[in-house]
Design a protein around this motif. Structure first.
Motif, PDB file in Angstrom:
ATOM      1  N   GLN B 218      -4.300 -10.011  -7.999  1.00  0.00           N
ATOM      2  CA  GLN B 218      -4.404 -10.410  -6.493  1.00  0.00           C
ATOM      3  C   GLN B 218      -3.997  -8.992  -5.771  1.00  0.00           C
ATOM      4  N   ILE B 219      -4.822  -9.027  -4.772  1.00  0.00           N
ATOM      5  CA  ILE B 219      -4.833  -7.644  -3.811  1.00  0.00           C
ATOM      6  C   ILE B 219      -4.472  -8.136  -2.427  1.00  0.00           C
ATOM      7  N   THR B 220      -3.358  -7.507  -2.009  1.00  0.00           N
ATOM      8  CA  THR B 220      -2.934  -8.191  -0.773  1.00  0.00           C
ATOM      9  C   THR B 220      -3.106  -6.872   0.465  1.00  0.00           C
ATOM     10  N   LEU B 221      -3.701  -7.325   1.387  1.00  0.00           N
ATOM     11  CA  LEU B 221      -4.022  -6.323   2.610  1.00  0.00           C
ATOM     12  C   LEU B 221      -3.031  -6.690   3.511  1.00  0.00           C
ATOM     13  N   ALA B 222      -2.686  -5.586   4.441  1.00  0.00           N
ATOM     14  CA  ALA B 222      -1.712  -5.761   5.578  1.00  0.00           C
ATOM     15  C   ALA B 222      -2.468  -5.000   6.716  1.00  0.00           C
ATOM     16  N   VAL B 223      -2.054  -5.486   7.895  1.00  0.00           N
ATOM     17  CA  VAL B 223      -2.503  -4.537   9.084  1.00  0.00           C
ATOM     18  C   VAL B 223      -1.075  -4.510   9.835  1.00  0.00           C
ATOM     19  N   SER B 224      -0.753  -3.088  10.217  1.00  0.00           N
ATOM     20  CA  SER B 224       0.370  -2.684  11.041  1.00  0.00           C
ATOM     21  C   SER B 224      -0.262  -1.780  12.090  1.00  0.00           C
ATOM     22  N   LEU B 225       0.727  -2.196  13.298  1.00  0.00           N
ATOM     23  CA  LEU B 225       0.642  -1.371  14.643  1.00  0.00           C
ATOM     24  C   LEU B 225       1.015   0.209  14.442  1.00  0.00           C
ATOM     25  N   GLU B 226       0.082   1.083  14.614  1.00  0.00           N
ATOM     26  CA  GLU B 226       0.376   2.677  14.418  1.00  0.00           C
ATOM     27  C   GLU B 226       0.043   3.520  15.566  1.00  0.00           C
ATOM     28  N   PRO B 227       0.506   4.933  15.672  1.00  0.00           N
ATOM     29  CA  PRO B 227      -0.042   5.728  16.502  1.00  0.00           C
ATOM     30  C   PRO B 227      -1.501   5.942  16.344  1.00  0.00           C
ATOM     31  N   PRO B 228      -2.036   6.440  17.414  1.00  0.00           N
ATOM     32  CA  PRO B 228      -3.569   6.712  17.216  1.00  0.00           C
ATOM     33  C   PRO B 228      -3.714   7.568  16.135  1.00  0.00           C
ATOM     34  N   ALA B 229      -5.050   7.379  15.309  1.00  0.00           N
ATOM     35  CA  ALA B 229      -5.687   7.811  14.153  1.00  0.00           C
ATOM     36  C   ALA B 229      -4.686   7.251  12.944  1.00  0.00           C
ATOM     37  N   GLY B 230      -3.698   6.332  13.077  1.00  0.00           N
ATOM     38  CA  GLY B 230      -2.821   5.845  12.068  1.00  0.00           C
ATOM     39  C   GLY B 230      -1.476   6.463  11.751  1.00  0.00           C
ATOM     40  N   SER B 231      -0.793   6.106  10.930  1.00  0.00           N
ATOM     41  CA  SER B 231       0.483   6.316  10.703  1.00  0.00           C
ATOM     42  C   SER B 231       0.576   7.842  10.284  1.00  0.00           C
ATOM     43  N   PRO B 232       1.436   8.824  10.825  1.00  0.00           N
ATOM     44  CA  PRO B 232       1.493  10.120  10.361  1.00  0.00           C
ATOM     45  C   PRO B 232       2.203  10.331   9.208  1.00  0.00           C
ATOM     46  N   THR B 233       2.930   9.397   8.893  1.00  0.00           N
ATOM     47  CA  THR B 233       3.716   9.697   7.607  1.00  0.00           C
ATOM     48  C   THR B 233       3.234   9.212   6.187  1.00  0.00           C
ATOM     49  N   LYS B 235       3.090   6.506   5.646  1.00  0.00           N
ATOM     50  CA  LYS B 235       3.904   4.917   5.309  1.00  0.00           C
ATOM     51  C   LYS B 235       3.948   4.037   6.541  1.00  0.00           C
ATOM     52  N   PRO B 236       3.871   2.814   6.599  1.00  0.00           N
ATOM     53  CA  PRO B 236       3.882   2.046   8.030  1.00  0.00           C
ATOM     54  C   PRO B 236       5.282   2.577   8.824  1.00  0.00           C
ATOM     55  N   THR B 237       4.866   2.714  10.146  1.00  0.00           N
ATOM     56  CA  THR B 237       5.924   2.973  11.031  1.00  0.00           C
ATOM     57  C   THR B 237       5.943   1.814  12.144  1.00  0.00           C
ATOM     58  N   GLY B 238       5.001   1.035  12.285  1.00  0.00           N
ATOM     59  CA  GLY B 238       4.970  -0.058  13.510  1.00  0.00           C
ATOM     60  C   GLY B 238       5.291  -1.493  12.593  1.00  0.00           C
ATOM     61  N   PRO B 239       5.261  -2.587  13.531  1.00  0.00           N
ATOM     62  CA  PRO B 239       5.329  -3.850  12.648  1.00  0.00           C
ATOM     63  C   PRO B 239       4.282  -4.177  12.001  1.00  0.00           C
ATOM     64  N   VAL B 240       4.388  -5.032  10.889  1.00  0.00           N
ATOM     65  CA  VAL B 240       3.375  -5.966  10.299  1.00  0.00           C
ATOM     66  C   VAL B 240       3.034  -6.869  11.157  1.00  0.00           C
ATOM     67  N   LEU B 241       1.429  -6.783  11.474  1.00  0.00           N
ATOM     68  CA  LEU B 241       1.146  -7.852  12.433  1.00  0.00           C
ATOM     69  C   LEU B 241       0.402  -9.096  11.703  1.00  0.00           C
ATOM     70  N   THR B 242      -0.250  -8.759  10.490  1.00  0.00           N
ATOM     71  CA  THR B 242      -0.897  -9.712   9.641  1.00  0.00           C
ATOM     72  C   THR B 242      -1.034  -9.342   8.180  1.00  0.00           C
ATOM     73  N   SER B 243      -1.155 -10.026   7.415  1.00  0.00           N
ATOM     74  CA  SER B 243      -1.638  -9.839   6.015  1.00  0.00           C
ATOM     75  C   SER B 243      -2.259 -11.044   5.318  1.00  0.00           C
ATOM     76  N   ALA B 244      -2.991 -10.688   4.380  1.00  0.00           N
ATOM     77  CA  ALA B 244      -3.706 -11.875   3.506  1.00  0.00           C
ATOM     78  C   ALA B 244      -4.092 -11.293   2.119  1.00  0.00           C
ATOM     79  N   PRO B 245      -4.410 -12.094   1.285  1.00  0.00           N
ATOM     80  CA  PRO B 245      -4.836 -11.764  -0.137  1.00  0.00           C
ATOM     81  C   PRO B 245      -6.446 -11.567  -0.081  1.00  0.00           C
ATOM     82  N   ALA B 246      -6.892 -10.517  -0.896  1.00  0.00           N
ATOM     83  CA  ALA B 246      -8.251 -10.348  -1.097  1.00  0.00           C
ATOM     84  C   ALA B 246      -8.737 -11.205  -2.198  1.00  0.00           C
TER      85      ALA B 246
END
Lengths: 195, 252
Positions: B218-233, B235-246
């Motif tokens: 099982q591969i699970t993918l998720a989407v989070s809200l991040e600053p432009p160009a993605g998380s600077p760290t 690791k996710p810094t914003g809320p998880v908006l959605t996720s789904a298995p591949a």
């Protein structure tokens, strides 16, 4: 009122559009005003996470209740800020014990400045509230402090009595007389706020 | 209370707006004002009088607030996406990590179940594949990630043979909410989220498939809200908006 990035007329238009369910107008309203509401919420709640929660709650209410805004009865930004402030007071009522006894690891309050001095100075920086500031300065020290602590910290009469080290009855009287004198002063100076 | 006394009415309205009118008295006042237009006028007059105190130097809220608000409106959800402070305090960690931890735990459990199912039939082969993925024979994994409350969705294909991930956006994105931030794609590994890349809002985007990403189970993918160009760290810094298995898709 000139601090909003949109004019009061524009804000009124936006609120009318939001009432019709216009999402673009709602987004523009948020862009115009969220920083004003957030500043107030931060000032009252002193924590970013609570302020963000209250900001969302406030705009959710604005989205749902925009029909309750009546343009004839005051500036739109004042109406928006009032919604935010009541929401902040509700949150404080629910969470006050946490405010008074922060636990280890909690996000610290944003400002530890003297709350009785800070607001008046900041309010003075704001255009259009000079008269209010003048009238506040004209109050007795205890009356002014009571009003500002209640306004910005959401203190109850009991909390005011504890902070100001005065009997409950005395504090209640400071608040009532302070409000009454403030109103007399604002009406005597020219009545712009009373129309 | 004698609500006929004009001075008392005015004082109570002032204390209501100031906030010192509390508890049962506040509720009683609200009820009365609901039926008494003149009392509402007093309240509104006080709101105008004290309104100037509310005008402070503006402070821009974090960009997450707008999107969270959008999602709350569109999903009819009155509960903030960010957990209440009292709840996060109980967990002793920021709210965001609880969501990720939950996802990771779910992934770990699914993986265990799948291994348990496979082992009796094909244990040797399974172990070999675990240790040494065979890129030439590997299949694409495909996930459909839907943004709740909107028509925006992505079809994400992970192609081990090409060593890349393609993400194709469809539907309308929430235009204004995403102006100052990006949506980042993550692989939720049992060890935690691994950044994959920034998702396109329109059209197709390509990002490299991380080396060593096991392409089975099982591969699970998720989407989070991040600053432009993605998380600077990383690791996710914003809320998880959605996720789904591949899902294991077509042979590539």
């Amino acid at each position: 009122m000139s601090r909003a990035t949109a004019t009061p007329e524009r804000l009124t238009e936006l609120l009318a559009a939001v009432r019709r369910g216009d999402e673009q107008a709602f987004a523009e309203l948020y862009r115009c005003c969220s920083a004003h509401l957030y500043a107030l919420l931060l000032r009252i709640l002193q924590r970013r996470d609570w302020a963000e929660e209250a900001l969302q709650d406030s705009f959710l209410k604005i989205w749902q209740k925009s029909e309750t805004y009546e343009p004839a009865r005051g500036a739109p930004l004042t109406w928006l800020l009032t919604i935010a402030r009541y929401r902040a007071l509700d949150l404080l009522r629910a969470k006050r014990p946490e405010v008074e006894m922060p636990e280890e690891g909690e996000e610290p309050p944003l400002s530890m400045a003297d709350p009785t001095q800070d607001p008046l100075m900041r309010a003075q920086e704001t255009e259009g509230v000079g008269r209010l500031t003048d009238c506040l300065r004209g109050l007795q020290e205890e009356q002014r402090r009571s009003l500002l602590l209640a306004y910005y910290e959401g203190y109850t009469h009991q909390e005011l009595a504890r902070v100001l080290r005065a009997p409950l009855g005395t504090v209640k009287s400071w608040v009532r007389r302070g409000l009454s004198r403030l109103r007399d002063c604002l009406e005597s100076v020219g009545g712009g706020l009373e129309r | 209370m004698k609500y006929q006394d004009q001075n008392l009415r005015r004082t109570l309205a002032g204390e209501y707006v100031l906030g010192t009118l509390r508890g049962a008295a506040r509720r009683r006042f609200e009820k009365l004002a609901g039926q008494d237009p003149a009392l509402r006028d007093e309240v509104q007059a006080w709101e105008q009088r004290l309104g100037g105190l509310a005008e402070l130097e503006p402070v821009a809220p974090p960009p997450t607030a707008w999107l969270s608000l959008q999602l709350r409106i569109k999903t009819g959800n009155s509960v903030p996406l960010r957990r209440l402070p009292s709840e996060s305090r109980a967990a002793g960690s920021p709210p965001i990590w609880r969501i990720w931890a939950g996802l990771a735990a779910a992934v770990a459990m699914v993986s265990l179940v799948m291994l348990a199912q496979y082992r009796p039939q094909n244990q040797a082969d399974q172990v070999a594949r675990l240790q040494q993925p065979e890129p030439s024979a590997a299949r694409d994994f495909v996930a459909l990630l839907k943004m709740p409350g909107s028509s925006l969705q992505w079809t994400v294909s992970l192609s081990p043979s090409r060593g890349m991930i393609t993400a194709e956006a469809a539907g309308d994105y929430i235009k204004l909410g995403l102006r100052s931030m990006d949506l980042q794609l993550w692989w939720v590994s049992p060890q935690g989220p691994v950044p994959l890349g920034v998702l396109p809002l329109v059209g197709e985007g390509v990002m490299p498939l991380p080396k060593g990403m096991p392409m089975q189970g099982q591969i699970t993918l998720a989407v989070s809200l991040e600053p432009p160009a993605g998380s600077p760290t990383g690791k996710p810094t914003g809320p998880v908006l959605t996720s789904a298995p591949a899902a294991n898709g077509l042979q590539s």
